[in-house]
Scaffold this active site. Sequence first.
Site, mmCIF file in Angstrom:
data_model
loop_
_atom_site.group_PDB
_atom_site.id
_atom_site.type_symbol
_atom_site.label_atom_id
_atom_site.label_comp_id
_atom_site.label_asym_id
_atom_site.label_seq_id
_atom_site.Cartn_x
_atom_site.Cartn_y
_atom_site.Cartn_z
ATOM 1 N N HIS A 221 -7.245 -5.847 0.290
ATOM 2 C CA HIS A 221 -6.082 -4.960 0.267
ATOM 3 C C HIS A 221 -5.069 -5.523 1.263
ATOM 4 O O HIS A 221 -5.027 -5.141 2.430
ATOM 5 C CB HIS A 221 -6.580 -3.568 0.694
ATOM 6 N N SER B 248 0.822 -1.203 0.000
ATOM 7 C CA SER B 248 0.000 0.000 0.000
ATOM 8 C C SER B 248 0.861 1.260 0.000
ATOM 9 O O SER B 248 1.683 1.422 -0.898
ATOM 10 C CB SER B 248 -0.942 -0.044 1.192
HETATM 11 C C1 GCU Z 1 -5.336 4.891 1.842
HETATM 12 C C2 GCU Z 1 -4.803 5.613 0.640
HETATM 13 C C3 GCU Z 1 -4.045 4.693 -0.292
HETATM 14 C C4 GCU Z 1 -3.005 3.940 0.470
HETATM 15 C C5 GCU Z 1 -3.650 3.219 1.628
HETATM 16 C C6 GCU Z 1 -2.702 2.444 2.533
HETATM 17 O O1 GCU Z 1 -6.344 4.029 1.450
HETATM 18 O O2 GCU Z 1 -5.876 6.235 0.005
HETATM 19 O O3 GCU Z 1 -3.451 5.415 -1.333
HETATM 20 O O4 GCU Z 1 -2.316 3.059 -0.377
HETATM 21 O O5 GCU Z 1 -4.292 4.163 2.451
HETATM 22 O O6 GCU Z 1 -1.542 2.784 2.654
HETATM 23 O O7 GCU Z 1 -3.177 1.500 3.174
#
Ligand code: GCU
Length: 439
Positions: A417, A275
């Site tokens: 995710h 992420s």
């Molecule tokens: C949020 C953000 C993302 C990121 C994520 C994370 O959702 O919008 O761009 O990748 O956090 O780091 O879990």
Amino acid sequence: MKTPALHLSVLAILGLVVLAGPPVRAAEPTAAPAATPAPTAPLKDSHGNTLRRAPTGHITNYDEDKVPPYTLPDPLVLQNGQPVHDADTWFRQRRPELLRLYEAEIYGHVPERAPQVTFAVVETDPGAMNGTAVRKEIIGHFGDKPDGPAVHVHLYLPAKAGGRVPVLLHLLFFGDPPASAPNGLHRFNEVGPVADILARGYGYATFRYTEVQADSAGTYQSGVIGLTLAPGQAIPAVGEWGAISAWAWAASRVLDYFETDPAVDARHVALIGHSRLGKTALWAGARDPRFALVFSSCAGEMGSALSRRDYGETVDDMAASFPWWFAGNFQKYPGHWSDLPVDAHMLIALNAPHPVFITGGTQDQWADPRGEFLAAVAAGPVYRLLGKKDLGTGELPALDTPLLTGDLGFLYHTGAHTIAPADWNAFFAFAEKYLKPAP
Ligand code: GCU
């Protein structure tokens, strides 16, 4: 498909959010608020995907049919319009040019006054994980003040290793693997499958990203960025580092330490991040060609997914929600994506010729998995120019079917995710071509 009625109600809710202000992550509290605002339910579409109305008025799109056409900048054309026909021109001209653009406009460059880092091994346990691992705790002190910021690196080495071992350096949101993985067990999202990694002959190292630089608004004066600000200066200059550059820079400093550790094969260090840390891993690999391989999990917007593609999270959302991740100059681009001098395919290509493995998840449409795949496809010409293999296809592969034949790898997993067990396994199959432990 949304029904018109549902669509309208979603817009109405989104309108309320706008009145309540952009979805900026809360700054450090300075004073008690006058009244506690009513809690707002997270906004999701009928599939559970996040919906946002950015300050620019942009509303999240999850409909492939509504993605407007876009043109990507060509990674193999110089800013002066000349084509890049050979590896030499890539390395001497185009790569430095793209790196400078990423530094100046997106993540910010690391100032020359960035602190020195002093590493010390503070503990070695030769019988960790039931005797299967040697565990070292290494502290990296930033700057010369004893109470200044410091990063704790946890390094696990296979107990039976005969020589230097390749290491997987995993950027973590939280702490040391044993804290989250009692008895050597592991949670896949946060901590890698340590026992499996060691059995494959690799070392495994982690550090917690917020020890380098905090991940919230109003915190520039702490962490490594704080060490570079002049007295009275609240924020870095507009082209200087945001938090992603600071985290990426720290990964390179840990690699500096590995170069001094006789148990580590520092020429075979893979960097892993999920992420926001998947964005960080790609940027770290772009900045520092010493990283042998990058695994970028679900990195999405301003990571592995194309910004010009209007699907899921956008530049408009990100510039409003996470301004501290970026250089001040990044604020020029909400609502003006086609003015971005770069896009995600270039960030991936900056890692070339080193291999990059990218994942996305069906329940992570916010990160635009198809846009991640398309960015990897569009990085292909640079890999080919350098004599490497691209993804091998321009068609999004079937779910849960990793693409592993090239120097770019991709997996679209069924699920959330996260780094799922299947992602680790596909990554291992991808990595073994490059990270060969000494026999
Ligand atoms: C949020 C953000 C993302 C990121 C994520 C994370 O959702 O919008 O761009 O990748 O956090 O780091 O879990």
